[in-house]
Design an enzyme around this catalytic site. Structure first.
Site, mmCIF file in Angstrom:
data_model
loop_
_atom_site.group_PDB
_atom_site.id
_atom_site.type_symbol
_atom_site.label_atom_id
_atom_site.label_comp_id
_atom_site.label_asym_id
_atom_site.label_seq_id
_atom_site.Cartn_x
_atom_site.Cartn_y
_atom_site.Cartn_z
ATOM 1 N N GLY A 27 31.972 4.666 28.831
ATOM 2 C CA GLY A 27 31.968 5.961 29.494
ATOM 3 C C GLY A 27 33.207 6.780 29.164
ATOM 4 N N SER A 28 33.289 7.931 29.780
ATOM 5 C CA SER A 28 34.414 8.830 29.520
ATOM 6 C C SER A 28 34.910 9.430 30.815
ATOM 7 C CB SER A 28 34.001 9.940 28.549
ATOM 8 O OG SER A 28 32.970 10.726 29.114
ATOM 9 N N GLY A 29 36.149 9.915 30.761
ATOM 10 C CA GLY A 29 36.756 10.570 31.912
ATOM 11 C C GLY A 29 37.534 11.773 31.459
ATOM 12 N N GLY A 30 38.369 12.297 32.366
ATOM 13 C CA GLY A 30 39.109 13.496 32.042
ATOM 14 C C GLY A 30 40.130 13.318 30.944
ATOM 15 N N MET A 31 40.662 12.115 30.800
ATOM 16 C CA MET A 31 41.717 11.879 29.818
ATOM 17 C C MET A 31 41.201 11.336 28.501
ATOM 18 S SD MET A 31 44.885 10.324 31.953
ATOM 19 C CE MET A 31 45.835 10.195 30.449
ATOM 20 N N VAL A 34 36.397 5.320 27.322
ATOM 21 C CA VAL A 34 36.624 3.910 27.572
ATOM 22 C C VAL A 34 35.572 3.104 26.812
ATOM 23 C CG1 VAL A 34 36.871 2.086 29.298
ATOM 24 C CG2 VAL A 34 37.537 4.435 29.861
ATOM 25 N N LYS A 55 40.875 2.014 26.827
ATOM 26 C CA LYS A 55 40.847 3.437 27.126
ATOM 27 C C LYS A 55 41.670 4.184 26.089
ATOM 28 C CE LYS A 55 41.610 6.774 30.854
ATOM 29 N NZ LYS A 55 41.949 6.931 32.283
ATOM 30 N N ASP A 153 42.812 10.301 43.080
ATOM 31 C CA ASP A 153 41.480 10.642 42.580
ATOM 32 C C ASP A 153 40.468 9.577 42.984
ATOM 33 O OD1 ASP A 153 39.652 12.272 41.309
ATOM 34 O OD2 ASP A 153 39.980 11.395 39.337
#
Length: 253
Positions: A27-31, A34, A55, A153
């Protein structure tokens, strides 16, 4: 390979990032993104063959103001924390790949699902499971706060539950060290997720945001698990902000 890891159809699968081989996409996030990866050379006390979560910071963000510092703060906090309810960070590094430097966080791989997945599966989540989740998250938050930091968060996407119902708080990417004078939030930029942020996070006074903001996030998260709906949800973000600031719970439109 764990079923929850999405298989690659492109050239990235099988790539080497230093001593790690990419196996799948988590998956992915704001930064950054992963990946599920395996250790192919002994490093950071990790045995060959161990699966880890890798990450990577988005390349175009590395040079952005404050982003590299934020990445390193996440690494520093993760390396210092060793608690069963917080995803462990084993190492941070920068490796050369395809002619450019890639910044990496090497983290514990936690099989299972996020609490967001759980909400989609069970609506509402049974009371006893909600109690268990709340207790375990609170233990993780205590460890984070005792380390002199806060999460900032906390939301269903940032908590994983294993098949054995172990609870792990993850993604400390917006955590702020309380004693850090040169904090990233000094510019007044909002950090975190709007729907789970505390009222003081919107007030423009970064110094007023402390560990109690995480408790607000925990309460909001548990409300959503227990009822199947978010307490401040609305299509108009201005209404969301008003509800958060006044702590008025959603009843009807």
């Amino acid at each position: 390979m764990p079923a929850c890891a999405r298989l690659f159809t492109g050239p990235v699968r099988g790539s080497r990032y230093g001593p790690y081989r990419i196996l799948g996409d988590l998956g992915s996030g704001g930064m950054g993104r992963v990946y599920l990866a395996e250790v192919v050379e002994p490093v950071a006390g990790l045995e060959v063959g161990r699966q880890i979560a890798l990450k990577t910071i988005q390349p175009h963000l590395v040079e952005a103001e404050g982003m590299h510092e934020r990445f390193m703060r996440e690494a520093k906090l993760g390396l210092e924390l060793d608690h069963p309810n917080v995803v462990r960070t084993f190492d941070c590094d920068a490796v050369e790949h395809d002619g450019r430097w890639i910044h990496l966080l090497v983290m514990e791989y936690v099989p299972g699902q996020t609490l967001r997945d759980l909400v989609h599966e069970l609506t509402p989540v049974p009371e006893e499971l909600c109690r268990h989740i709340g207790r375990e998250i609170a233990k993780g938050l205590v460890a984070i706060h005792d380390a002199g930091a806060m999460h900032r968060d906390l939301k269903p996407e940032n908590v994983r539950m294993t098949p054995d119902n172990e609870i792990k708080v993850m993604d400390l990417g917006v955590a702020r060290l309380r004693d850090e004078a040169n904090r990233l939030s000094r510019t007044g930029h909002f950090v975190g997720s709007v729907l789970y942020a505390s009222p003081e996070a919107f007030a423009g006074k970064a110094a007023d945001v402390d560990g109690r903001a995480d408790l607000h996030g925990l309460g909001t998260l548990l409300y959503e698990l227990a009822t199947g709906r978010h307490p401040f949800q609305h299509d108009d973000m201005r209404v969301v902000l008003q509800r958060v600031l006044s702590c008025l719970l959603y009843t009807s439109d």
